[in-house]
Motif scaffolding. Structure first.
Motif, short mmCIF file in Angstrom:
data_model
loop_
_atom_site.label_atom_id
_atom_site.label_comp_id
_atom_site.label_asym_id
_atom_site.label_seq_id
_atom_site.Cartn_x
_atom_site.Cartn_y
_atom_site.Cartn_z
N LYS A 118 0.63 -1.19 0.06
CA LYS A 118 0.02 -0.01 -0.08
C LYS A 118 0.99 1.17 0.05
CE LYS A 118 -3.76 -2.59 2.15
NZ LYS A 118 -4.48 -2.67 3.47
N ALA A 119 2.00 1.10 0.57
CA ALA A 119 2.99 2.41 0.35
C ALA A 119 3.35 2.80 -0.94
CB ALA A 119 4.21 2.01 1.26
N SER A 120 3.81 1.70 -1.63
CA SER A 120 3.93 2.09 -2.98
C SER A 120 2.68 2.49 -3.75
CB SER A 120 4.51 0.57 -3.83
OG SER A 120 3.63 -0.15 -4.02
N PHE A 121 1.51 2.10 -3.56
CA PHE A 121 0.41 2.49 -3.96
C PHE A 121 0.32 4.29 -3.66
CE2 PHE A 121 -4.07 3.75 -4.18
CZ PHE A 121 -4.53 3.36 -5.50
N ALA A 122 0.38 4.45 -2.40
CA ALA A 122 0.07 5.66 -1.79
C ALA A 122 1.07 6.83 -2.76
CB ALA A 122 0.37 5.78 -0.25
N ARG A 123 2.37 6.58 -2.94
CA ARG A 123 3.29 7.50 -3.44
C ARG A 123 2.89 7.69 -4.80
NH1 ARG A 123 7.09 3.29 -1.85
NH2 ARG A 123 8.15 2.53 -3.94
N GLY A 128 -8.40 7.58 -6.66
CA GLY A 128 -8.79 6.27 -7.20
C GLY A 128 -9.99 5.88 -6.57
N ASP A 129 -10.51 4.70 -7.10
CA ASP A 129 -11.80 4.25 -6.83
C ASP A 129 -11.89 2.90 -7.02
OD1 ASP A 129 -14.62 4.46 -6.45
OD2 ASP A 129 -15.09 4.99 -8.64
N LYS A 130 -12.64 2.14 -6.17
CA LYS A 130 -12.83 0.74 -6.21
C LYS A 130 -11.52 -0.02 -6.32
CE LYS A 130 -17.27 1.20 -6.26
NZ LYS A 130 -17.27 2.54 -6.34
N LEU A 131 -10.82 0.12 -5.28
CA LEU A 131 -9.29 -0.34 -5.16
C LEU A 131 -9.34 -1.58 -4.24
CD1 LEU A 131 -7.85 3.19 -4.01
CD2 LEU A 131 -7.93 2.25 -6.01
N GLN A 145 -11.86 -0.71 -1.56
CA GLN A 145 -11.75 0.41 -0.63
C GLN A 145 -11.72 1.76 -1.40
OE1 GLN A 145 -8.94 0.96 2.53
NE2 GLN A 145 -8.59 -1.23 2.34
N ASP A 146 -12.46 2.78 -0.96
CA ASP A 146 -12.41 4.15 -1.75
C ASP A 146 -10.97 4.54 -1.51
OD1 ASP A 146 -14.86 3.75 -2.28
OD2 ASP A 146 -15.77 4.65 -0.21
N PHE A 147 -10.70 5.56 -2.11
CA PHE A 147 -9.32 6.23 -2.14
C PHE A 147 -9.13 6.95 -0.55
CE2 PHE A 147 -6.38 9.96 -2.45
CZ PHE A 147 -5.24 9.28 -3.04
N ASP A 148 -7.99 6.71 -0.10
CA ASP A 148 -7.40 7.15 0.96
C ASP A 148 -6.47 8.01 1.14
OD1 ASP A 148 -6.93 7.42 3.91
OD2 ASP A 148 -6.40 5.29 4.34
N PRO A 149 -6.64 9.19 1.36
CA PRO A 149 -5.76 10.29 1.39
C PRO A 149 -4.59 10.14 2.18
CG PRO A 149 -7.81 11.27 1.26
CD PRO A 149 -8.10 9.94 1.89
N GLY A 151 -3.06 7.14 2.96
CA GLY A 151 -2.46 6.36 2.29
C GLY A 151 -2.30 4.96 3.11
N ALA A 152 -3.03 4.86 4.35
CA ALA A 152 -2.98 3.90 5.27
C ALA A 152 -4.06 2.52 4.83
CB ALA A 152 -3.44 4.23 6.38
N TYR A 153 -5.09 2.82 4.31
CA TYR A 153 -5.76 1.83 3.72
C TYR A 153 -6.04 0.68 4.66
CZ TYR A 153 -5.51 4.22 -0.89
OH TYR A 153 -5.69 5.23 -1.58
N PRO A 154 -6.45 0.76 5.86
CA PRO A 154 -6.71 -0.30 6.88
C PRO A 154 -7.88 -1.25 6.38
CG PRO A 154 -7.66 1.67 7.64
CD PRO A 154 -6.66 2.05 6.41
#
Length: 464
Positions: A118-123, A128-131, A145-149, A151-154
């Motif tokens: 998820k860290a590589s995704f966040a940077r 995003g949508d429907k992740l 998940q919906d986009f998480d500003p 970058g954590a995506y718990p």
């Protein structure tokens, strides 16, 4: 070739789409009219190979190679295939394709599967949508998940989306295109989970192919002729052993249905670009993370280095690009990032293992590589120059599976890899030549997973 630095990019990557399972590439069975049109309007590479992976879940390392332009031995945080984190987590100091385009001013937006950390995704993405952050799921019950500003995506943010995965991701991509209003160009990353199993395409696609009309490939076998090191992985349990001809035809029909369904929905993304008036100024890229056996060589999965599993589609369509050209020159999926960056007029990071294919696209060169290699776990290595192909098998020191042997194929005369020529004295020179190149390739990555032997030429002696 005239650069189009302001062109938008729609980067589409499928899951398990074999390189030859496209109508335009010679398949007489599978129907892919949308991809066929993209190939007719652009440039397609018929000999694009994956770099490989260190675990059975090849999706993650293959995607890492695509997005970093680096080998799995330099892109990931470790080289030990015994742990999942080593096969999906990209090093924090490695720049990714969407990250680089974001830095260059592109609006980066993701839809669908991201099988890496998820860290590589966040940077990499600012929207995003429907992740989907896993490898596979029930296509009708996708945890997204919906986009998480942040970058954590718990995991507690996940919810089960309504609809079939391909339709769900297509609708999200179309919505982004329809609502886009910024002046800067966008990079839309659309990652399908199709045609990965379970092969349960919606109607009318589920009934599109009748298994009684399906012809088995020339390399169908009831079982693989020897232990290749991973014959009990999950994918190999999708069909009974020995393989039953009727059952395999059914799996092939269902697999093709998934591809045709996805193809139709890619058409909806193209329709949205045209309705928006931006189709002609959009670079469309289509590829996959790896191929799939589905009965070939007695195998079902992608955990091997035969052509059906290591060769993937790669189609480029966009402004100023040659139309209807199908390149047969060999390439590696680590070449995708440099190629896309060049099309966008964006500089690559200082260090990369990939090579831009733009000179081939522009007709300035016939190819950029004279050999490509692939690795699978600690049990298989492959080298090919496009005609001759050498596969080296090892017995794993970790799992005590596999066979210390090799195979040699002449792909021009035997594209299905059915006639092993490794015991033919007349082919000894080809074996030694490819063995030397494979040995050099492996030595170039001197931090390869511990316990995997380098392939010296002497290793061919006992197999001749």
């Amino acid at each position: 070739m005239k650069e189009q630095p302001q062109a938008n990019v729609v980067f589409i990557i499928a899951d398990d789409h074999r390189g030859d399972a496209i109508g335009a590439f010679g398949s007489e069975t599978v129907q892919t009219p949308v991809l066929d049109r993209l190939a007719a309007e652009g440039t397609a590479f018929r000999n694009m190979h994956i770099f490989g992976g260190l675990t059975g879940a090849l999706c993650a390392p293959s995607r890492a190679c695509v997005h970093t332009g680096k080998s799995i031995f330099r892109a990931m945080i470790a080289k030990d295939g015994s742990g999942w984190v080593h096969s999906n987590t990209i090093r924090p100091d490695v720049c990714l394709m969407p990250q680089r385009l974001r830095e260059a001013g592109y609006r980066t937006h993701a839809v669908g599967k991201w099988h890496n950390d998820k860290a590589s995704f966040a940077r990499s993405f600012e929207g995003g949508d429907k992740l989907f952050f896993y490898g596979m799921s029930d296509h009708n019950k996708v945890p997204v998940q919906d986009f998480d500003p942040s970058g954590a995506y718990p995991q507690e943010r996940e919810y089960i989306a309504s609809g079939f995965s391909t339709e769900l991701f297509t609708d999200a991509a179309v919505g982004f295109i329809e609502n886009y209003s910024e002046e800067r160009p966008f990079f839309l990353h659309l990652a399908y989970t199709a045609p990965h199993d379970p092969w349960i395409a919606p109607e009318p696609y589920a009934s599109m192919y009748n298994k009684s009309d399906i012809s088995l490939p020339a390399n169908f076998q009831s079982r693989h002729p020897f232990d290749n090191g991973d014959l009990t992985v999950r994918d190999e349990k999708l069909a009974a052993i020995p393989r039953d001809e009727d059952e395999i035809r059914g799996h092939m029909a269902a697999y093709y249905a998934m591809i045709s369904h996805m193809d139709a929905h890619i058409g909806k993304v193209i329709d949205a670009l045209k309705a928006k008036g931006i189709y002609e100024n959009t670079i469309i890229v289509y590829t996959a993370d790896h191929g799939l056996a589905v009965g070939q060589h007695g195998l079902m999965g992608k955990q091997n280095v035969y052509e059906h599993s290591v060769r993937i589609p790669f189609i480029l369509r966009g402004p100023g690009m040659a139309r209807g050209r199908q390149q047969v020159e060999i390439a590696s999926n680590i070449d995708i990032f440099p190629t896309v960056a060049g099309l966008c007029g964006v500089e690559m990071p200082a260090e990369t293992d990939g090579v831009s294919l733009l000179p081939v696209v522009a007709g300035e060169k016939r190819g950029v590589r004279d050999i490509v290699c692939s690795a699978y776990r600690d049990v298989q290595r492959m080298a090919t120059d496009g005609r001759w192909k050498l596969i080296r098998y090892y017995r794993s020191r970790v799992t005590n599976t596999g066979t210390d042997t090799l195979q040699l194929f002449d792909l021009h005369r035997d594209p299905w890899e059915t006639e092993d020529l490794s015991a033919d004295p007349a082919c000894r020179g080809e074996i030694e030549r490819l063995a030397e190149r494979l040995s050099g390739w492996m030595k170039a990555y001197d931090d390869i997973m511990a316990g995997v032997p380098v392939f010296p030429i002497a290793a061919t002696e006992g197999a001749l």
